[in-house]
Design a protein around this motif. Sequence first.
Motif, PDB file in Angstrom:
ATOM      1  N   MET A 388       0.823  -1.210   0.000  1.00  0.00           N
ATOM      2  CA  MET A 388       0.000   0.000   0.000  1.00  0.00           C
ATOM      3  C   MET A 388       0.856   1.258   0.000  1.00  0.00           C
ATOM      4  SD  MET A 388      -3.251  -0.589  -0.183  1.00  0.00           S
ATOM      5  CE  MET A 388      -4.487  -1.862   0.087  1.00  0.00           C
ATOM      6  N   THR A 389       2.045   1.166   0.575  1.00  0.00           N
ATOM      7  CA  THR A 389       2.961   2.317   0.623  1.00  0.00           C
ATOM      8  C   THR A 389       3.841   2.391  -0.618  1.00  0.00           C
ATOM      9  OG1 THR A 389       4.667   1.044   1.797  1.00  0.00           O
ATOM     10  CG2 THR A 389       2.984   2.155   3.130  1.00  0.00           C
ATOM     11  N   GLY A 390       3.627   1.473  -1.565  1.00  0.00           N
ATOM     12  CA  GLY A 390       4.421   1.470  -2.792  1.00  0.00           C
ATOM     13  C   GLY A 390       5.630   0.579  -2.727  1.00  0.00           C
ATOM     14  N   GLU A 391       5.854  -0.097  -1.612  1.00  0.00           N
ATOM     15  CA  GLU A 391       7.012  -0.963  -1.461  1.00  0.00           C
ATOM     16  C   GLU A 391       6.763  -2.289  -2.168  1.00  0.00           C
ATOM     17  OE1 GLU A 391       9.512  -3.283   2.081  1.00  0.00           O
ATOM     18  OE2 GLU A 391       8.036  -1.736   2.571  1.00  0.00           O
ATOM     19  N   VAL A 392       7.748  -2.769  -2.892  1.00  0.00           N
ATOM     20  CA  VAL A 392       7.672  -4.053  -3.566  1.00  0.00           C
ATOM     21  C   VAL A 392       8.662  -4.982  -2.880  1.00  0.00           C
ATOM     22  CG1 VAL A 392       7.925  -5.311  -5.733  1.00  0.00           C
ATOM     23  CG2 VAL A 392       7.030  -2.978  -5.740  1.00  0.00           C
ATOM     24  N   GLY A 393       8.141  -5.882  -2.049  1.00  0.00           N
ATOM     25  CA  GLY A 393       8.999  -6.761  -1.276  1.00  0.00           C
ATOM     26  C   GLY A 393       8.998  -8.178  -1.813  1.00  0.00           C
ATOM     27  N   GLU A 394       9.825  -9.021  -1.203  1.00  0.00           N
ATOM     28  CA  GLU A 394       9.884 -10.425  -1.571  1.00  0.00           C
ATOM     29  C   GLU A 394       8.690 -11.163  -0.974  1.00  0.00           C
ATOM     30  OE1 GLU A 394      12.050 -11.820  -3.602  1.00  0.00           O
ATOM     31  OE2 GLU A 394      12.947  -9.839  -3.929  1.00  0.00           O
ATOM     32  N   PRO A 395       8.338 -12.318  -1.526  1.00  0.00           N
ATOM     33  CA  PRO A 395       7.233 -13.104  -0.952  1.00  0.00           C
ATOM     34  C   PRO A 395       7.502 -13.424   0.514  1.00  0.00           C
ATOM     35  CG  PRO A 395       7.849 -13.955  -3.108  1.00  0.00           C
ATOM     36  CD  PRO A 395       8.879 -12.930  -2.745  1.00  0.00           C
ATOM     37  N   LEU A 396       6.451 -13.394   1.295  1.00  0.00           N
ATOM     38  CA  LEU A 396       6.556 -13.648   2.730  1.00  0.00           C
ATOM     39  C   LEU A 396       5.738 -14.879   3.076  1.00  0.00           C
ATOM     40  CD1 LEU A 396       7.415 -12.692   5.592  1.00  0.00           C
ATOM     41  CD2 LEU A 396       5.241 -11.442   5.680  1.00  0.00           C
TER      42      LEU A 396
END
Length: 678
Positions: A388-396
């Motif tokens: 939602m904040t625009g962060e693209v992270g790794e799968p959790l």
Amino acid sequence: MTRVRLLDQAGFAAFFVLAAVLGRQTVPGDGGLALAWPAAGVAAAWFAATGWQRLLVADALVMFVCAWAVNDLTGAPSRLALGLAVGTVVQVVVFGVLLSRWCPAMWGFGDEPPPGVQGQRDLGLLMAASLLSAVAAALTGPTTILFLTDGSWVALVTWVLRNAVAVLAIFPLSLLARNAARAREAEGLAGIGRGGFIEAGFLGLVTIVAAWLVFVVNDELPVPFLLLGTCVWAGARFSSWVADIHALLVAAAVVLFTLLGEGPFSTIDDVDTRQIVVQSYIVVVVSINLVLSVARREGLRLNRRIARAEVEQRNQATMLRTILDTMADGVSVLGADGRLVLRNPAAAHLVGETRTDDQGRVESSSYGIFHVDGREIAPGEGPIARAMTGEVGEPLDVFVRNAAAPDGRVLAVTARPVPDSDPPLVVSVYHDVTSDRRERDELASFAGVVAHDLLNPLTVVEGWSEALLEEARAGVAVPPDMQADQLERIVRAAQRMQHLISDLLAYTTARDLRINPVRVDLRAVAADVARARVDAARVQDAEPPQIVVPPALPAVLAEPVLLRQVIDNLVGNAVKYVAPGTVPEIVVAATVLAEGNGQPMVLIEVSDNGIGIPEDQQSRVFDTFHRAHADSGYRGTGLGLSIVKRIAERHEGTAWAATNAATGGTTMSVTFPAADRD
């Protein structure tokens, strides 16, 4: 010059002469210019059809001669006939230069049909080319004549309007005729339909009535606008064919009634004024029809594109919905306001049904989602909140336990913000990795156990081998019984390694061997395993086990090699895990379970009088490398029952353990598909 080229030139020349003769017939009795000059439109179509070819000069010369001859033979003064002929050629050449640059598809025609007047831009350029070419022509022959005669500037303007409107009225029709001749464009009278023909009939009737009211009933009232209403009707409701033909017929009626002294225009005494008013009116008639018909054509084309786009979008949406609905992975789209936009069935299956608050926002706390170590996921820590904040992270990896997953499952969650979405959206994908993570953990445990279980016998082999080697090098006399004990220890260690490696191979076979179920005689397999176990005990000079196999057992659908492995493992465990000094007593039984709504199953039970399995471990003995009696001196790798369960599951069955109430031992149960339904 080829014969075809000569025929084309002769045909256009004949049409040009006919149009010029008709135009000369519209000269008013009290003098002045002809009220109509269709030859200008025919000339434009002539040059547009041939394009810029080598024989352009010949076409221009033929056109000049025809124009001069018609004007001269119909009573025009010689100088006027010569000037009008020069003006006709100049107009066509300038029109061709402008149109070939601005709208090259309308010039030269070529092998492909010209698209005609496709839009308002094309129409505007066509009008500009028609007007500018008429002006350029007027600055040559007609202007010279003006200075040499007593003509007026009003007559010159009338000449420009007349020739320009002739091109506007006839040239688009020539494009339509050329397309219809090659059967490439369906627009035309054939595409009107029954209802359209009826409406066209009403249009013609209303046009006749309006013309009669304007030019016959009362020619003193200024009501020529009545005919303009029919032009609006024709342009807005019909194809370019109907609109253009309607414009030509209305213009011809205006010219004819004016020549006959009927209608409001005939009451204008001044010849020049009357002619410019008539030409202006004809310009309005033709322009209204052209503008509205082109706008209608644009609108229809746009509507067709929109309709095709809507169909494509619906098909694409259906395809995407089908793909989402058939995906094993869960997909959901969540808005920044917490409202659920889209969700596929797999998401509901993996995560659970959606729960929302009074404002329709998803309550994420109701799903029972935790870290894999059991910790709660703090607000803003999850992948969706970060996206939602625009962060693209790794799968959790997250652990889910709720009504949809009472035993819990591990999901790999990937969340990404949807680019350029307004309001912001986040798409999340849920992939069930429970079995993958379990296999990963099993693999890690497998590596540790294998390393430990292989190192122990290797250490024994290495240690006693080194001891024997050192004694041999030192020449120490070792008693035979001591040497035999050392060698026995080495052999036992090697056998343990062999058993472990065999079990590992069997475990891999149970996991990877392709299943080709066939009808297998369960009684024959169980009897063969029982004989092998009894023979092995006699070879070892041990008390042979008592294994009871009923004379009749139901047949099963199974891979024969794997089924034998299951029976052998279960019987082997029953033989092994008995109290010291106890003769193993084993009973193999099988019954067909009720069919219900699916495939009937055969329940295979192997009961023993062994040491039993504690109830708290009966569900764990099928885990990889789990040994319920590891501390009781019973050797094993912890893979046997894991192999049994894996084989049963690959046959759509299952396995479980229970206490044998009759003997205190264990009853091991597995299910396989029944071969017979009766």
